[in-house]
Design an enzyme around this catalytic site. Sequence first.
Site, PDB file in Angstrom:
ATOM      1  N   THR A   1       0.820  -1.208   0.000  1.00  0.00           N
ATOM      2  CA  THR A   1       0.000   0.000   0.000  1.00  0.00           C
ATOM      3  C   THR A   1       0.852   1.257   0.000  1.00  0.00           C
ATOM      4  OG1 THR A   1      -1.722  -1.160   1.201  1.00  0.00           O
ATOM      5  CG2 THR A   1      -1.805   1.227   1.286  1.00  0.00           C
TER       6      THR A   1
ATOM      7  N   THR B   1       1.852  -4.028   4.557  1.00  0.00           N
ATOM      8  CA  THR B   1       1.752  -4.248   5.997  1.00  0.00           C
ATOM      9  C   THR B   1       1.315  -5.663   6.369  1.00  0.00           C
ATOM     10  OG1 THR B   1      -0.492  -3.354   5.957  1.00  0.00           O
ATOM     11  CG2 THR B   1       1.283  -1.832   6.531  1.00  0.00           C
ATOM     12  N   ASP B   2       0.642  -6.351   5.441  1.00  0.00           N
ATOM     13  CA  ASP B   2       0.067  -7.649   5.801  1.00  0.00           C
ATOM     14  C   ASP B   2       1.087  -8.588   6.436  1.00  0.00           C
ATOM     15  OD1 ASP B   2      -2.401  -6.965   4.749  1.00  0.00           O
ATOM     16  OD2 ASP B   2      -2.698  -8.934   3.845  1.00  0.00           O
TER      17      ASP B   2
ATOM     18  N   LYS C   1       1.077  -7.053  13.326  1.00  0.00           N
ATOM     19  CA  LYS C   1      -0.042  -6.248  12.847  1.00  0.00           C
ATOM     20  C   LYS C   1      -1.274  -6.654  13.645  1.00  0.00           C
ATOM     21  CE  LYS C   1      -2.456  -4.652   8.710  1.00  0.00           C
ATOM     22  NZ  LYS C   1      -2.625  -4.723   7.241  1.00  0.00           N
TER      23      LYS C   1
END
Lengths: 428, 428
Positions: free
Chosen positions: A100, A176-177, A255
Amino acid sequence: MSYSQTLSDRLDSLQAANGDVLRVTSGDRTYEGTLMPHHDFSDPDVLVLKLKSGYNVGIRIDGADGIELVQRPEAPIRKQKEKTVAGDKPRIAIIGTGGTIASFVDYRTGAVHPALSTDALVSQVPELGDLAEIDSKVLFSIFSENMAPQHWQELALAVANELNKGAEAVLIPHGTDTMGYTAAALSFMLGEIPRPVILVGAQRSSDRPSSDAASNLLAAARFAIEQDVAEVCVLMHDSPSDDSFAVHFGTRVRKMHTSRRDAFHSINVAPLANISPGGVAVNHPHRRKGDVKVEARIGLEKDVVLLQYFPGMRPWHFERAISGSHGAVVAGSGLGHVNKEMVEFISKAIYGGTPVVMTSQCLNGATNLGVYDTGRDLLKAGVITVDDMLPETAYVKLMWSLANSDDVAKTMRTPIANEMSERREMHV
Amino acid sequence: MSYSQTLSDRLDSLQAANGDVLRVTSGDRTYEGTLMPHHDFSDPDVLVLKLKSGYNVGIRIDGADGIELVQRPEAPIRKQKEKTVAGDKPRIAIIGTGGTIASFVDYRTGAVHPALSTDALVSQVPELGDLAEIDSKVLFSIFSENMAPQHWQELALAVANELNKGAEAVLIPHGTDTMGYTAAALSFMLGEIPRPVILVGAQRSSDRPSSDAASNLLAAARFAIEQDVAEVCVLMHDSPSDDSFAVHFGTRVRKMHTSRRDAFHSINVAPLANISPGGVAVNHPHRRKGDVKVEARIGLEKDVVLLQYFPGMRPWHFERAISGSHGAVVAGSGLGHVNKEMVEFISKAIYGGTPVVMTSQCLNGATNLGVYDTGRDLLKAGVITVDDMLPETAYVKLMWSLANSDDVAKTMRTPIANEMSERREMHV
């Protein structure tokens, strides 16, 4: 720019440029906002305005719609800046991987696509050039759910290369996943490093007004230059506001929210550092900058599985999951438990040469297999315990240990990259 | 009592009873503290004193050791109370299942064993008898890592039976490891209930001075009687102190720490209620007490798996894990993702009649498969999305839906026991 000819002509006739405030009348609605950059994924007939509310709106323009130039800022708000060729500025290497942070919203579908260029990302943050000579390249352009262990290896080599060429820091924009998994992998693979390696992500794509891409990247560059820290870490927002960040050890971060900016949390420790307008608070002892040459040990045993225990899990679930694997990490319940029936099968796997590491699905707190019968049976079976290590970090470390150690159990139990607390006393 | 004859004789000669303060001189050490109940798992030559510091110490007594009676309390601090045969007091049913809340520490080994009797547990909390007629029984005596779906079924029937016999509340002392899963199962199975069903656990065994068993149980009884709430919920400490509790919806709660008293957290919602010395704050709309007859729907499809996605997961991991299963819940990364290679295999599984439900390993926040390509591909493949439902709750609900619904996807997507938020707008 790839507007349609008509739209392009109309904007040209107004001498409208990105950053200008436009008023668009479409049917019975009027929008006033800042013209945002057009990108390849946008419909050629759509222009994107950043409204006062902070939201972006994509407006399809046809012949009937009115466009007026309302205001031209004295200086464009985000000027595309020439790459700085620095004199005595430190060199920061930026290695793009996708995600992203390097992506654009397609306003036709609301979907987010990865962009191809780290340069494009860097050009959105002209302040970077004031701090350092920026040396950016794209290594991958993928969303991080597609990052696989071979990507970690390639990335570790690229990072080692930049550090050995004298980079003051390596910044890694990353989806970020799975950023936590990659950060853990780099922590183990890189070993001693002379300068910081900081992964940064964004929860909002970089062309959105609410994007956290620029602020995370800039904060990482500042932290890397100003602080005497040489660790692999993750830097992300620490609150919804734009001026508060946390720097996490790469092995301790997870996360913990699907969409918030402050999704990343250090688990079982305070963040390595907190950054606020008041300054930087460094919360842990850490390695300092030095002259060490990086010798990345990128070997990984890729046939390892991560399994969460659940009530109703049958021994054959476990047997099937680990068949053909060379190691398993179990996120057990509570202090590190599974049901009685599983113990025999875990024991068999270990006896057959497949190490089994126990962690906790609680995430917070340490495992302790000394308290309850189940735990003691698992210890007898030879399960490896790793105190308060995250399941995800244990998974990465087991892959790495299997390829880099002759004594996997000992390596797993020894803290090497801040991934676990020193063994504590058992307490019931 | 099962002290050795010698030790038993010595205590008798002092007329020492549990609750008396004793001074024991053993070698060059002197201990002064309150005599704690002896239990079957203790060594017959060991007596246990609760020291002033609050800690228990087990002391092995031989002929050379001195024992003196220092003080006898006017009333024993924890008098074993006759079961109250109530007049107009409400009846509370306590259904024991085992776990730390009903366990004792073996001071020889430091290990914790399940105790057999819910009566013994209740007798430690005489205040319960002041509140209600207590009707306690043991259904299981197991640690909760050994709770399996068939136990949920048996428990649901027992709870329904007590409610239909007019219990004002059903309290279920339960091991904490899998208490969240059981609470979710009861939430779906019991449906409409006339009175509250409250699971309580303890992170410290009930014979330890720091035990949270008594305070949790008592707080649950008070909450059940005083509040007009008819939900399946979990009550546990909300802080390390002894007078602050949280009541969680059974479908929204997760054990988030291996050892702290305040290990249980509501995820994605505030707790149903917070209890503090200042009073009870109820934070959500909820069902109220009524006259409904409980018709438990205890059917479960037991061949369901819960899988956490991890980078390096191969399609065959997924294939193997779900082979022979009738449903799978995936805790995907971020907004609900897996790698590209997996999509085809998930699609195949769904096409073959095995529903696949997507949740997030972030735990907090909702999934959203509309933002990224991977997500949209998964939607196309027919993956069922469940907003902000916990992976563990989705696992339990899928087992239940497969046995109780003709339209599993619809049932999964419809909130029926506070397990998910109403579907929100997609926002990128």
